[in-house]
Design a protein around this motif. Structure first.
Motif, PDB file in Angstrom:
ATOM      1  N   THR A 177       1.077  -1.129  -0.066  1.00  0.00           N
ATOM      2  CA  THR A 177       0.004  -0.161  -0.173  1.00  0.00           C
ATOM      3  C   THR A 177       0.885   1.238  -0.169  1.00  0.00           C
ATOM      4  O   THR A 177       2.154   1.371   0.678  1.00  0.00           O
ATOM      5  CB  THR A 177      -0.943   0.200   1.311  1.00  0.00           C
ATOM      6  OG1 THR A 177      -1.628  -1.180   1.464  1.00  0.00           O
ATOM      7  CG2 THR A 177      -1.799   1.270   1.145  1.00  0.00           C
ATOM      8  N   LYS A 178       0.381   2.434  -0.811  1.00  0.00           N
ATOM      9  CA  LYS A 178       1.136   3.597  -0.746  1.00  0.00           C
ATOM     10  C   LYS A 178      -0.005   4.744  -0.277  1.00  0.00           C
ATOM     11  O   LYS A 178      -1.014   4.558  -0.711  1.00  0.00           O
ATOM     12  CB  LYS A 178       1.947   3.864  -2.094  1.00  0.00           C
ATOM     13  CG  LYS A 178       3.049   3.296  -2.250  1.00  0.00           C
ATOM     14  CD  LYS A 178       3.720   3.596  -3.721  1.00  0.00           C
ATOM     15  CE  LYS A 178       4.881   3.025  -4.000  1.00  0.00           C
ATOM     16  NZ  LYS A 178       5.511   3.645  -5.278  1.00  0.00           N
ATOM     17  N   TYR A 179       0.340   5.676   0.252  1.00  0.00           N
ATOM     18  CA  TYR A 179      -0.487   6.965   0.163  1.00  0.00           C
ATOM     19  C   TYR A 179      -0.010   7.967  -0.658  1.00  0.00           C
ATOM     20  O   TYR A 179       0.981   8.168  -0.906  1.00  0.00           O
ATOM     21  CB  TYR A 179      -0.410   7.527   1.683  1.00  0.00           C
ATOM     22  CG  TYR A 179      -0.771   6.603   2.787  1.00  0.00           C
ATOM     23  CD1 TYR A 179      -0.301   6.915   4.261  1.00  0.00           C
ATOM     24  CD2 TYR A 179      -1.725   5.680   2.778  1.00  0.00           C
ATOM     25  CE1 TYR A 179      -0.811   6.277   5.170  1.00  0.00           C
ATOM     26  CE2 TYR A 179      -2.313   4.953   3.865  1.00  0.00           C
ATOM     27  CZ  TYR A 179      -1.748   5.332   5.090  1.00  0.00           C
ATOM     28  OH  TYR A 179      -2.203   4.493   6.114  1.00  0.00           O
TER      29      TYR A 179
ATOM     30  N   SER B 254       5.712   5.387   0.821  1.00  0.00           N
ATOM     31  CA  SER B 254       5.718   3.707   0.660  1.00  0.00           C
ATOM     32  C   SER B 254       6.035   3.503   2.393  1.00  0.00           C
ATOM     33  O   SER B 254       6.297   4.299   2.993  1.00  0.00           O
ATOM     34  CB  SER B 254       6.601   3.315  -0.418  1.00  0.00           C
ATOM     35  OG  SER B 254       7.614   3.644  -0.011  1.00  0.00           O
TER      36      SER B 254
ATOM     37  N   GLN C 261       2.899   0.932   6.271  1.00  0.00           N
ATOM     38  CA  GLN C 261       2.545   0.045   7.767  1.00  0.00           C
ATOM     39  C   GLN C 261       3.317   0.648   8.782  1.00  0.00           C
ATOM     40  O   GLN C 261       2.769   0.477  10.004  1.00  0.00           O
ATOM     41  CB  GLN C 261       2.961  -1.498   7.363  1.00  0.00           C
ATOM     42  CG  GLN C 261       4.659  -1.642   7.179  1.00  0.00           C
ATOM     43  CD  GLN C 261       5.410  -1.632   5.929  1.00  0.00           C
ATOM     44  OE1 GLN C 261       4.619  -0.959   5.009  1.00  0.00           O
ATOM     45  NE2 GLN C 261       6.555  -1.675   5.935  1.00  0.00           N
TER      46      GLN C 261
ATOM     47  N   GLU D 212       0.689   2.733  10.210  1.00  0.00           N
ATOM     48  CA  GLU D 212      -0.678   2.410  10.623  1.00  0.00           C
ATOM     49  C   GLU D 212      -0.382   1.689  11.822  1.00  0.00           C
ATOM     50  O   GLU D 212      -1.396   1.102  12.699  1.00  0.00           O
ATOM     51  CB  GLU D 212      -1.060   1.348   9.539  1.00  0.00           C
ATOM     52  CG  GLU D 212      -1.619   2.286   8.438  1.00  0.00           C
ATOM     53  CD  GLU D 212      -1.905   1.215   7.034  1.00  0.00           C
ATOM     54  OE1 GLU D 212      -2.348   2.063   6.126  1.00  0.00           O
ATOM     55  OE2 GLU D 212      -1.759   0.453   7.327  1.00  0.00           O
TER      56      GLU D 212
ATOM     57  N   ARG E 155      -5.386   9.224  -0.634  1.00  0.00           N
ATOM     58  CA  ARG E 155      -5.733   8.127  -0.688  1.00  0.00           C
ATOM     59  C   ARG E 155      -4.688   7.091  -0.934  1.00  0.00           C
ATOM     60  O   ARG E 155      -3.562   7.395  -0.779  1.00  0.00           O
ATOM     61  CB  ARG E 155      -6.634   8.154  -2.029  1.00  0.00           C
ATOM     62  CG  ARG E 155      -5.562   8.572  -3.503  1.00  0.00           C
ATOM     63  CD  ARG E 155      -6.510   8.952  -4.802  1.00  0.00           C
ATOM     64  NE  ARG E 155      -5.557   9.628  -5.532  1.00  0.00           N
ATOM     65  CZ  ARG E 155      -4.869   8.733  -6.563  1.00  0.00           C
ATOM     66  NH1 ARG E 155      -5.266   7.570  -6.739  1.00  0.00           N
ATOM     67  NH2 ARG E 155      -4.217   9.370  -7.367  1.00  0.00           N
ATOM     68  N   ALA E 156      -5.371   5.709  -0.532  1.00  0.00           N
ATOM     69  CA  ALA E 156      -4.233   4.563  -0.815  1.00  0.00           C
ATOM     70  C   ALA E 156      -4.377   3.791  -1.655  1.00  0.00           C
ATOM     71  O   ALA E 156      -5.237   3.532  -2.420  1.00  0.00           O
ATOM     72  CB  ALA E 156      -4.799   3.761   0.633  1.00  0.00           C
ATOM     73  N   LEU E 157      -3.122   3.313  -2.176  1.00  0.00           N
ATOM     74  CA  LEU E 157      -3.193   2.742  -3.468  1.00  0.00           C
ATOM     75  C   LEU E 157      -2.578   1.334  -3.372  1.00  0.00           C
ATOM     76  O   LEU E 157      -1.415   1.414  -2.510  1.00  0.00           O
ATOM     77  CB  LEU E 157      -2.489   3.514  -4.603  1.00  0.00           C
ATOM     78  CG  LEU E 157      -3.424   4.472  -5.511  1.00  0.00           C
ATOM     79  CD1 LEU E 157      -2.487   5.053  -6.724  1.00  0.00           C
ATOM     80  CD2 LEU E 157      -4.698   3.853  -6.209  1.00  0.00           C
ATOM     81  N   GLU E 158      -3.011   0.390  -3.888  1.00  0.00           N
ATOM     82  CA  GLU E 158      -2.340  -1.016  -3.496  1.00  0.00           C
ATOM     83  C   GLU E 158      -1.428  -1.174  -4.778  1.00  0.00           C
ATOM     84  O   GLU E 158      -1.526  -1.035  -6.181  1.00  0.00           O
ATOM     85  CB  GLU E 158      -3.244  -2.127  -3.883  1.00  0.00           C
ATOM     86  CG  GLU E 158      -4.270  -2.348  -2.486  1.00  0.00           C
ATOM     87  CD  GLU E 158      -3.268  -2.308  -1.202  1.00  0.00           C
ATOM     88  OE1 GLU E 158      -3.534  -1.828  -0.156  1.00  0.00           O
ATOM     89  OE2 GLU E 158      -2.384  -3.022  -1.375  1.00  0.00           O
TER      90      GLU E 158
END
Ligand code: EPZ
Length: 433
Positions: free
Chosen positions: A2-4, A393, A396, A399, A417-420
């Protein structure tokens, strides 16, 4: 992975509700295993460190039930003593609190040495082990595990003078001492709000702890902790993080569910920098309309300026008028994140535990890599303040300690937004160097 994705350059307006304190929760959950009946913990933050520690308790036989996303009932009446494996311990430094809790409950513990954020230096636990040995515990470290056994099967009260002010050692010794035979006195104790919270939790379960929040803590050991309910204090560092975001971006936000006293050290510095802060009951109205001013900061144990706010305040000072100096007197190499700030146009020189920050007009969006929890939070701040788009990146790390960071940033008008991303694509970028 996941990246913001953050689009910055706008002031922040809105309202944020602060969650329960991470550094209290990660100690109170291990402490719950000392209770021989059901205990209810409220205002628990929804963060990955909490989930991991609850999983360790369940692996030892605890019953864990969520009444709602922020209230959990833990029943350790049938808990058995067992090894805390490396796979769990390495992902959360606070797993070392299982040592004090298991020693208190069972007089023995077998816990993998901790992992947690890497500040580039070592993160010793010699003061924890010094305290356990004073309590009559035989402590060995074998192939990455701490094996501890109390003489006669029960920890014995003792007087302990810590060589260094240590949050972790203070809490860990307090845990073991709560069910000891006799009185323990911890001198040169740390005084952070989360230490008081852990003591209050234990006392609400039947312990007898006096002086938490001062540098002398007295623990009269009791035979058992019967159970009860407790609500965790709001997170001083989460609140400070969003204050630093307004300092960097400008605007006005209301930060709800805080304990004003805990914010004093952070508010004083922000006020020096030209941030307006109004205390309204259990919230702060934080605004920055005019230019941000430089300042000097030296992090200290509570009630000084917290080291856990060091990266976040540095993010704001990158955009202040003039040159600021930050000295971290707690961790001697906690400035790795500054390399990422420089890629956004920040002017920073680092020398050991000291950083000199020359304020610039603006920062520009960039690809950023979080390297630890608070560094990741600080990159969110620089990304929100920068012109253009940033990609963060290793989110985690963020979070681990910040609940619903996307929802909260959106509630104050931030664009995030979060992107996978598939792992291989991430590797490809890495290979590109
Ligand atoms: C706690 O870490 C926090 N973590 C850290 O927050 C925080 O930075 C730190 O306290 C200081 O406030 C948790 O509460 C889970 P220390 P801890 O023992 O207990 C030295 C975050 O961002 N020391 O107070 O590990 C140590 O090297 C995290 O939420 C020894 O020398 O910190 C450091 O220089 C990152 N021997 C100083 O004392 C020991 O046995 C303070 O460490 C223990 C510590």
């Amino acid at each position: 992975m996941t990246k913001y994705i953050v689009e910055g350059g706008r002031p922040l307006f809105g309202e944020i509700h602060i969650s329960g304190a991470k550094n209290a929760a990660v100690a109170i959950i291990p402490a719950a295993l000392m209770v021989s009946g059901p205990c209810r913990i409220e205002n628990i933050p929804q963060i990955s460190d909490v989930a991991l520690l609850l999983g360790i308790l369940q692996d030892l036989g605890a019953k864990v039930r969520f009444m709602n996303p922020h209230a959990v009932e833990i029943d350790c009446s049938r808990l058995r003593n067992g090894r805390v494996p490396y796979e769990s311990a390495r992902r959360c430094r606070a797993s070392y609190y299982m040592l004090g809790a298991l020693l208190g409950r069972f007089g023995a513990a077998d816990v993998a040495l901790p992992g947690g954020c890497d500040f580039g230096g070592t993160r010793p636990i010699d003061q924890h082990l010094k305290g356990f040995r004073a309590l009559g515990v035989q402590v060995d470290t074998q192939s990455g595990f701490v094996i501890a056994e109390a003489a006669g099967g029960r920890v014995k009260g003792a007087n302990i003078f810590l060589d260094k002010v240590s949050v972790g050692a203070t809490i860990n010794i307090m845990l073991a001492a709560a069910l000891a035979d006799g009185m323990t006195v911890i001198e040169n104790a740390a005084k952070e709000p989360h230490i008081v919270d852990v003591a209050n939790f234990l006392n609400s379960m039947g312990a007898n702890i006096m002086g938490a929040g001062t540098d002398v803590i007295k623990v009269r050991g009791v035979d058992c902790l019967s159970g009860g309910s407790y609500s965790i204090i709001p997170d001083q560092i989460e609140a400070g993080t969003y204050m630093a975001a307004v300092a960097a971006c400008g605007g006005e936000i209301r930060i709800c569910n805080i304990i004003p006293k805990h914010m004093d050290c952070i508010s004083a510095k922000m006020t020096e920098m030209g941030v307006d802060i109004e205390e309204i009951d259990d919230s702060l109205l934080v605004s920055r309309i005019g230019p941000l001013q430089r300042t000097n900061i030296k992090t200290m144990p509570y009630p000084g300026f917290p080291t856990d706010m060091q990266p976040q305040i540095a993010a704001a000072l990158c955009l202040a008028n003039g040159t600021s100096v930050i000295t971290d007197s707690v961790w001697n190499s906690r400035f790795r994140y500054t390399d990422e700030f420089k890629r956004m146009g920040a002017q920073i020189q680092v020398n050991g535990n000291l950083a000199i920050i020359e304020g610039v007009e603006r920062l520009s969006g960039a690809q950023l890599e979080a390297c630890d929890l608070r560094a990741g939070a600080a990159m969110l701040i620089t990304a929100l303040a920068a012109q253009g788009i940033s990609e963060i990146s290793n989110v985690q790390y963020i979070e681990r300690g910040y609940e619903d960071v996307i929802g909260k940033i959106r509630s104050i008008g931030g664009s995030i937004r979060a992107l996978e991303f598939p792992e291989e694509e991430q590797l490809a970028v890495g290979n590109a160097g």
